[in-house]
Design an enzyme around this catalytic site. Structure first.
Site, PDB file in Angstrom:
ATOM      1  N   LEU A 138       0.866  -1.252  -0.123  1.00  0.00           N
ATOM      2  CA  LEU A 138       0.115  -0.080  -0.063  1.00  0.00           C
ATOM      3  C   LEU A 138       0.826   1.301   0.107  1.00  0.00           C
ATOM      4  O   LEU A 138       1.238   1.688   1.017  1.00  0.00           O
ATOM      5  CB  LEU A 138      -0.811  -0.016   1.353  1.00  0.00           C
ATOM      6  CG  LEU A 138      -2.110   0.648   1.333  1.00  0.00           C
ATOM      7  CD1 LEU A 138      -2.861   0.139   2.545  1.00  0.00           C
ATOM      8  CD2 LEU A 138      -2.195   2.128   1.103  1.00  0.00           C
ATOM      9  N   GLU A 150       1.603   4.473  -2.882  1.00  0.00           N
ATOM     10  CA  GLU A 150       1.350   4.988  -4.141  1.00  0.00           C
ATOM     11  C   GLU A 150       2.739   5.301  -4.911  1.00  0.00           C
ATOM     12  O   GLU A 150       2.962   5.406  -6.054  1.00  0.00           O
ATOM     13  CB  GLU A 150       0.253   6.158  -4.114  1.00  0.00           C
ATOM     14  CG  GLU A 150      -0.911   5.619  -3.841  1.00  0.00           C
ATOM     15  CD  GLU A 150      -1.160   5.486  -2.290  1.00  0.00           C
ATOM     16  OE1 GLU A 150      -0.149   5.881  -1.648  1.00  0.00           O
ATOM     17  OE2 GLU A 150      -2.415   4.894  -2.002  1.00  0.00           O
ATOM     18  N   GLN A 180      -6.093   4.431  -6.138  1.00  0.00           N
ATOM     19  CA  GLN A 180      -7.416   4.033  -5.719  1.00  0.00           C
ATOM     20  C   GLN A 180      -8.269   4.973  -5.762  1.00  0.00           C
ATOM     21  O   GLN A 180      -9.729   4.723  -6.348  1.00  0.00           O
ATOM     22  CB  GLN A 180      -7.292   3.264  -4.421  1.00  0.00           C
ATOM     23  CG  GLN A 180      -8.532   2.284  -4.189  1.00  0.00           C
ATOM     24  CD  GLN A 180      -8.006   1.347  -3.082  1.00  0.00           C
ATOM     25  OE1 GLN A 180      -7.763   1.742  -1.924  1.00  0.00           O
ATOM     26  NE2 GLN A 180      -7.664   0.071  -3.384  1.00  0.00           N
ATOM     27  N   ASP A 236      -8.729   9.559  -6.535  1.00  0.00           N
ATOM     28  CA  ASP A 236      -8.079  10.701  -6.939  1.00  0.00           C
ATOM     29  C   ASP A 236      -6.909  11.297  -5.698  1.00  0.00           C
ATOM     30  O   ASP A 236      -5.963  11.476  -6.029  1.00  0.00           O
ATOM     31  CB  ASP A 236      -9.071  11.648  -7.136  1.00  0.00           C
ATOM     32  CG  ASP A 236     -10.464  11.536  -6.232  1.00  0.00           C
ATOM     33  OD1 ASP A 236     -10.518  11.575  -5.108  1.00  0.00           O
ATOM     34  OD2 ASP A 236     -11.470  11.626  -7.097  1.00  0.00           O
ATOM     35  N   PHE A 270      -5.882  10.040  -3.297  1.00  0.00           N
ATOM     36  CA  PHE A 270      -4.515   9.026  -2.965  1.00  0.00           C
ATOM     37  C   PHE A 270      -3.684   8.908  -3.943  1.00  0.00           C
ATOM     38  O   PHE A 270      -2.671   8.130  -3.651  1.00  0.00           O
ATOM     39  CB  PHE A 270      -5.132   7.605  -2.577  1.00  0.00           C
ATOM     40  CG  PHE A 270      -6.278   7.833  -1.512  1.00  0.00           C
ATOM     41  CD1 PHE A 270      -6.370   8.772  -0.583  1.00  0.00           C
ATOM     42  CD2 PHE A 270      -7.552   6.889  -1.624  1.00  0.00           C
ATOM     43  CE1 PHE A 270      -7.488   8.944   0.401  1.00  0.00           C
ATOM     44  CE2 PHE A 270      -8.321   7.105  -0.685  1.00  0.00           C
ATOM     45  CZ  PHE A 270      -8.401   7.998   0.391  1.00  0.00           C
ATOM     46  N   TYR A 322      -1.996  11.542  -4.602  1.00  0.00           N
ATOM     47  CA  TYR A 322      -1.055  12.637  -4.378  1.00  0.00           C
ATOM     48  C   TYR A 322       0.438  12.145  -3.807  1.00  0.00           C
ATOM     49  O   TYR A 322       1.421  12.538  -4.024  1.00  0.00           O
ATOM     50  CB  TYR A 322      -1.496  13.418  -3.476  1.00  0.00           C
ATOM     51  CG  TYR A 322      -2.926  14.147  -3.921  1.00  0.00           C
ATOM     52  CD1 TYR A 322      -3.006  14.433  -5.125  1.00  0.00           C
ATOM     53  CD2 TYR A 322      -3.952  14.740  -3.214  1.00  0.00           C
ATOM     54  CE1 TYR A 322      -4.306  14.934  -5.705  1.00  0.00           C
ATOM     55  CE2 TYR A 322      -5.027  15.180  -3.509  1.00  0.00           C
ATOM     56  CZ  TYR A 322      -5.305  15.353  -4.967  1.00  0.00           C
ATOM     57  OH  TYR A 322      -6.254  16.085  -5.493  1.00  0.00           O
ATOM     58  N   PRO A 323       0.409  10.909  -2.906  1.00  0.00           N
ATOM     59  CA  PRO A 323       1.783  10.633  -2.842  1.00  0.00           C
ATOM     60  C   PRO A 323       2.605  10.052  -3.817  1.00  0.00           C
ATOM     61  O   PRO A 323       3.785  10.158  -3.507  1.00  0.00           O
ATOM     62  CB  PRO A 323       1.459   9.242  -1.671  1.00  0.00           C
ATOM     63  CG  PRO A 323       0.108   9.474  -1.203  1.00  0.00           C
ATOM     64  CD  PRO A 323      -0.550  10.172  -2.398  1.00  0.00           C
ATOM     65  N   HIS A 329     -12.270  11.650  -1.402  1.00  0.00           N
ATOM     66  CA  HIS A 329     -12.700  10.750  -2.284  1.00  0.00           C
ATOM     67  C   HIS A 329     -13.552  11.371  -3.468  1.00  0.00           C
ATOM     68  O   HIS A 329     -14.215  10.569  -4.242  1.00  0.00           O
ATOM     69  CB  HIS A 329     -13.565   9.568  -1.555  1.00  0.00           C
ATOM     70  CG  HIS A 329     -12.964   8.565  -0.517  1.00  0.00           C
ATOM     71  ND1 HIS A 329     -12.576   9.010   0.397  1.00  0.00           N
ATOM     72  CD2 HIS A 329     -12.471   7.247  -0.787  1.00  0.00           C
ATOM     73  CE1 HIS A 329     -11.889   7.933   1.034  1.00  0.00           C
ATOM     74  NE2 HIS A 329     -12.054   6.956   0.423  1.00  0.00           N
TER      75      HIS A 329
HETATM   76  C1  TPP Z   1      -3.023   7.061   0.723  1.00  0.00           C
HETATM   77  C2  TPP Z   1      -4.209   6.217   0.579  1.00  0.00           C
HETATM   78  N1  TPP Z   1      -4.005   5.268  -0.249  1.00  0.00           N
HETATM   79  C3  TPP Z   1      -5.218   4.248  -0.527  1.00  0.00           C
HETATM   80  C4  TPP Z   1      -6.167   4.659   0.563  1.00  0.00           C
HETATM   81  C5  TPP Z   1      -7.704   3.682   0.192  1.00  0.00           C
HETATM   82  N2  TPP Z   1      -7.454   2.918   1.328  1.00  0.00           N
HETATM   83  C6  TPP Z   1      -8.555   3.172   2.308  1.00  0.00           C
HETATM   84  S1  TPP Z   1      -8.119   1.983   3.497  1.00  0.00           S
HETATM   85  C7  TPP Z   1      -7.260   1.173   2.788  1.00  0.00           C
HETATM   86  C8  TPP Z   1      -6.722   0.015   3.356  1.00  0.00           C
HETATM   87  C9  TPP Z   1      -6.069   0.163   4.732  1.00  0.00           C
HETATM   88  O1  TPP Z   1      -5.249  -0.778   5.329  1.00  0.00           O
HETATM   89  P1  TPP Z   1      -4.717  -1.070   6.950  1.00  0.00           P
HETATM   90  O2  TPP Z   1      -3.779   0.179   6.744  1.00  0.00           O
HETATM   91  O3  TPP Z   1      -4.214  -2.256   7.191  1.00  0.00           O
HETATM   92  O4  TPP Z   1      -5.791  -0.375   7.745  1.00  0.00           O
HETATM   93  P2  TPP Z   1      -7.481  -1.293   8.131  1.00  0.00           P
HETATM   94  O5  TPP Z   1      -8.250  -0.644   7.222  1.00  0.00           O
HETATM   95  O6  TPP Z   1      -7.002  -2.534   8.180  1.00  0.00           O
HETATM   96  O7  TPP Z   1      -7.567  -0.583   9.436  1.00  0.00           O
HETATM   97  C10 TPP Z   1      -6.873   1.572   1.509  1.00  0.00           C
HETATM   98  C11 TPP Z   1      -5.944   1.201   0.561  1.00  0.00           C
HETATM   99  C12 TPP Z   1      -6.038   5.532   1.135  1.00  0.00           C
HETATM  100  N3  TPP Z   1      -7.105   5.980   2.024  1.00  0.00           N
HETATM  101  N4  TPP Z   1      -5.112   6.325   1.484  1.00  0.00           N
END
Ligand code: TPP
Lengths: 378, 339
Positions: free
Chosen positions: B68, B70, B92, B94, B96, B98-99, B139
C-alpha cells in the site's frame, strides 16, 4: 582463476578498515518473540480490578457502538462505516493509556479510540455521515481529525510531540495506523524523524490482517511489523491486540517512556478485522469464512469476561450495568443520528480562508441567489 | 448460435466499468508486456472492480496486488517501463494519487525529455476522479489541472462507454505516459456497447462534437458531459440550439475541433466540476479567445465547481455544476457590450 591467484595477490595486504560496531546495540530494541499477554497468565492477578472493570465496560460499549453504526449504514444514516469489531481492545486500551494533555492522531477506522477519549459519539461520525469532514474541534479533546489518507497523520504526530517538547510540555502523541499503512512512505519518514529527534511519540499499528483485500504477507516481508522499529533506532513491542490489559500495559509503558524523554516506541498489536473493510466491501472475495472462527473464539470481550469471572469480579449486576450503559449510548446515538443534520450550504465558504477573497464572496453571492430562487419555488 | 446471429443480436447494455476492464484485458492478451499493478487490483479486482478477473486470467505477475504505497507503485512502474514493460497503474482514488506526485512530476513526465528521447515511459496511470458519489473526504477530488500543468503527461478522460474502451486502449498503446482520469460517477453508466465487438481505438487528442447546434458551444469533458447534454436538451425550450463538444483529451488539446465549433456558434461556455480559479477552464477559455476573438459574440464563460476544498457529501450538490448553472451561463451569453 580466483582473486587470490591474481599475480601479486599474495603481496597485496589491504589496510584493515577502522573497527566497526553498531551505533547502538540492536538487541534491546527487538520485540519479544511472543506478543505480550496478560489475560490467562499469572500477571493478570496483578492488574488493578478497577482498570479491568473500566476496560470491560468500555469494550462492551465499543462493541455496541460498532453494531449501532453498522446498522445506521443500512438505514442510510451513515454513508459508510469502517467497523472495528474485534479490534475494540486496541482502540480503547490505547486511548485510555493517554493523559488528558496528550494527543491522539487517529486513522479513519479509529472512531472508538476517539470516543473512548471522551469525544461525543455523534461528533465522531460526521466524516462518515457526510455532513462535515471533522465534527469536532481537535484542540478540545486533543484529537486530530480522523485521517482518511493513510499514514499521513503520522508525521503530524511527530511534529506536534516535538513542538510540545520544545515548549517544555510533557505531552505525548499517540499515532495510530493500520498494517497496510505501514507501507506508505509517510510511515517511514515519521518513524525516522521521531527517532532522530527522540520525539515523545508512540506509534500503534493495529495489525488486523488485511489492508482491504491484501493480506499482510503481500504487504511486508518483515519478521513482524514491530521489528521495523529496530531499523529506526527505537524499541519495537508486540502485543496481543485482543487482550485489553496487555494493550493498556504496553501503551502505558511506552507513553511513560516518551514522557520522561526516552523517545518513541513502535507497537504492533496483533488483532483481526471481523467485519468487512467497510459496509461497502465484500470480504468473501478475499477470505475464507473459516478464517474468522479462531478469532471469534479469541474475542476481546470474551477474554475479559473469562478473567473477570476467574477473579470473581463479574456478576450479573456488573454485566447488566455494562450492557445497559452500552444500550443507552446506542439509543442516544440512534436517536440523534436519525435526525437530519441541519446544514447551511453557505458554510461551504465559511472556512476556506481566515478571510474570504473577493472571488469567494462572488461565489457565495451566487449560491445565496440560487438558494433564494429555490426557496421561492417551494 | 452462429457468428452472424451473434453479431446481429442487439448489443446488451454494458457499463463503463466493463469497458475499462475489457480494454485492459484485450491489451494484456495482445501484448505480454502490459502489466497491471496497484492496491487491491488482484484478488478483489479493485475497489471499483475495474480489474476484475485479470489476475485470474493472466496471473499475479501480470496483475499484481502491491504493498500500500502510491509512490512505490508508480516508482516501480518507472523501473518496469525502463526495462520494456508497459505498466498500467491503478490509483485507488483521486486524492490517494497525491503521494505519487513526486514520481509523476519528477520522473514519469520528464524522462523522455531528460534523456533526449533515449528513454520513453509508456505508463498509464488510471485515476478514478470527481464527485457525485457521496464519497467521504479525499474521495471526490478533480485533480486534472495539476496534471495538465505538467509538460510530458497526456491527460485523457472518457465520458462514454465506447470511449472508455477506445481511449484506454490508446493510452496503454501510447509510448508516452498517460494520466487516465476515470469519472467514477459514470462507472455504472450504460450504453448499448458490446464487449464482443470492441469500439474503435481512437487516437488520443481528438475532441468530438456530441451534439450539433448553432447558437452556442458547451465545451466539456468526463463527468460533466451528461450534465451538458441535459442542459442542451433543456435549452431548446428557450430557443437555444446548443452544440456540445466533449474534449476527451485535455492534453494534447484539440484546438481545431473546439475552435471550429466556436467559430460556427460565436458563443461558448466551458463546464467542469474542478475548481474555477486556476482550473482547466482558464486554459481553455484563453485558447478559445486567442483563436476565435473575431468570431465571438460574447465572452467565453466558465461554469465550474466553487473554489473550495471538495465539500462533504451532504453539501456536494451545491458545489457541483448542474444543469441550472449551465443554463444560467447560457442565458448570460446574450451579451451586450457595456452591459
Ligand atoms: C494514501 C491512501 N491510499 C489508499 C487509500 C485507500 N484505502 C483506504 S483504507 C485502505 C486499506 C487500509 O488498510 P490498513 O492500513 O491495514 O488499515 P485497516 O483498514 O485494516 O484498518 C486503503 C487502501 C487511502 N485511504 N489512502
Amino acid at each position: 582463476m580466483t582473486v587470490q591467484e591474481l599475480p601479486g595477490a599474495a603481496a597485496y595486504r589491504p589496510t584493515p578498515p577502522p573497527a566497526w560496531k553498531p551505533r547502538i546495540d540492536p538487541a534491546p530494541l527487538l520485540p519479544d518473540p511472543e506478543p505480550h499477554r496478560v489475560l490467562g497468565t499469572k500477571a493478570a492477578a496483578d492488574v488493578d480490578p478497577e482498570l479491568l472493570l473500566t476496560l470491560y465496560a468500555q469494550l462492551v460499549r465499543g462493541r455496541r457502538y460498532n453494531t449501532q453504526a453498522t446498522a445506521l449504514t443500512k438505514q442510510g444514516r451513515l454513508a459508510v462505516y469502517p467497523s472495528s469489531t474485534g479490534q475494540e481492545a486496541c482502540e480503547i486500551a490505547a486511548a485510555l493509556a493517554l493523559e488528558e494533555r496528550d494527543w491522539l492522531f487517529p486513522s479513519y477506522r479509529d472512531t472508538l479510540a476517539a470516543v473512548a477519549r471522551g469525544l461525543d459519539p455523534v461528533d465522531a461520525l460526521t466524516l462518515l455521515r457526510g455532513d462535515w469532514h471533522t465534527g469536532y474541534d481537535p484542540r478540545e479533546r486533543r484529537i486530530a481529525p480522523l485521517c482518511t489518507p493513510l499514514a499521513t497523520q503520522l508525521p503530524h504526530a511527530v511534529g506536534l510531540a516535538h513542538a510540545a517538547r520544545l515548549k517544555g510540555d510533557d505531552v505525548v502523541a499517540l499515532a495510530m495506523v493500520g498494517d497496510g499503512g505501514t507501507s506508505e512512505g509517510d510511515f517511514h519518514e515519521a518513524l525516522n524523524f521521531a527517532a532522530v529527534w527522540q520525539a515523545p511519540v508512540v506509534f500503534l499499528v493495529q495489525n488486523n490482517g488485511f489492508a482491504i483485500s491484501v493480506p499482510l504477507a503481500k504487504q511486508t516481508a518483515a519478521p513482524s511489523l514491530a521489528h521495523k522499529a529496530v531499523g529506526y533506532g527505537m524499541p519495537g513491542r508486540l502485543v496481543d491486540g485482543n487482550d485489553a490489559p496487555a494493550v493498556h500495559q504496553v501503551l502505558a509503558e511506552a507513553v511513560a517512556r516518551a514522557r520522561r524523554g526516552g523517545g518513541p516506541t513502535l507497537i504492533e498489536a496483533i488483532t483481526y478485522r471481523i467485519d468487512a473493510h467497510t459496509n461497502a466491501d465484500d470480504a468473501t472475495r478475499y477470505r475464507a469464512s473459516g478464517e474468522i472462527d479462531a478469532w471469534r473464539e479469541h474475542d476481546p470481550i470474551r477474554l475479559m469476561e473469562q478473567e473477570l469471572t476467574r477473579r470473581g469480579l463479574l456478576d450479573d449486576t456488573v454485566k447488566e450495568a455494562a450492557s445497559e450503559a452500552a444500550e443507552a449510548m446506542a439509543a442516544d446515538l440512534r436517536q440523534r443520528m436519525n435526525a437530519d443534520p441541519v446544514l447551511d450550504p453557505m458554510d461551504l465558504f465559511a472556512h476556506v480562508y481566515a478571510e474570504r477573497s473577493s472571488q469567494l464572496r462572488e461565489q457565495e453571492a451566487q449560491l445565496r441567489a440560487e438558494l433564494e430562487a429555490e426557496g421561492d419555488q417551494r | 448460435m452462429t457468428t452472424a446471429a451473434a453479431h446481429s443480436a442487439p448489443a446488451k447494455p454494458a457499463t463503463m466499468a466493463l469497458a475499462l476492464q475489457r480494454a485492459m484485458r484485450d491489451a494484456m492478451a495482445e501484448d505480454p508486456t502490459v502489466h497491471v499493478l496497484g492496491e487491491d487490483v488482484g484478488t478483489l479486482g479493485g475497489v471499483f472492480r475495474i480489474t476484475d478477473g485479470l489476475a485470474k486470467e493472466f496471473g499475479d505477475d501480470r496483475c499484481t496486488d502491491t504493498p500500500l504505497a502510491e509512490a512505490g507503485i508508480l516508482g516501480t512502474a518507472v523501473g518496469m517501463a525502463m526495462y520494456g514493460l508497459r505498466p498500467v497503474v491503478e490509483m485507488q482514488f483521486d486524492a490517494f494519487a497525491y503521494p505519487a506526485f513526486e514520481q509523476l512530476i519528477s520522473h514519469v513526465s520528464r524522462m523522455r525529455n531528460r534523456t533526449r528521447g533515449g528513454l520513453a515511459l509508456p505508463i498509464t496511470v488510471r485515476v478514478p476522479y470527481g464527485g457525485g458519489i457521496g464519497g467521504v473526504e479525499h474521495h471526490s477530488d478533480s485533480s486534472e489541472a495539476y496534471y495538465m500543468a505538467t509538460p510530458g503527461l497526456q491527460v485523457v478522460t472518457p465520458a462514454t462507454v465506447e470511449d472508455a474502451y477506445g481511449l484506454l486502449r490508446a493510452a496503454i498503446a501510447s509510448d508516452d505516459p498517460v494520466v487516465f482520469l476515470e469519472p467514477k460517477r459514470l462507472y455504472w453508466s450504460k450504453a448499448a456497447w458490446s464487449p464482443q465487438e470492441p469500439a474503435a481505438v481512437e487516437p488520443i487528442g481528438q475532441a468530438v462534437v456530441r451534439r450539433a447546434g448553432r447558437s452556442a458551444t458547451l465545451i466539456t469533458y468526463g463527468p460533466s458531459l451528461p450534465v451538458c447534454l441535459e442542459a442542451a436538451q433543456a435549452a431548446e425550450a428557450e430557443g437555444w440550439d446548443l452544440e456540445v463538444v466533449d474534449l476527451r483529451s485535455l492534453v494534447p488539446f484539440d484546438d481545431e475541433t473546439v475552435c471550429a465549433s466556436v467559430r460556427r456558434t460565436g458563443r461558448a461556455v466551458v463546464v467542469h466540476e474542478a475548481t474555477g480559479f486556476g482550473g482547466p477552464g482558464g486554459e481553455i477559455v484563453a485558447r478559445v479567445t486567442e483563436r476565435c476573438f473575431h468570431h465571438l459574440e460574447a465572452p467565453v464563460l466558465r461554469v465550474t465547481g466553487f473554489d473550495i476544498p471538495y465539500p462533504p457529501p451532504m453539501l456536494e450538490r451545491h458545489h457541483l455544476p448542474g444543469v441550472d448553472r449551465v443554463l444560467d451561463a447560457v442565458a448570460r451569453l446574450q451579451w451586450e457590450a457595456g452591459s
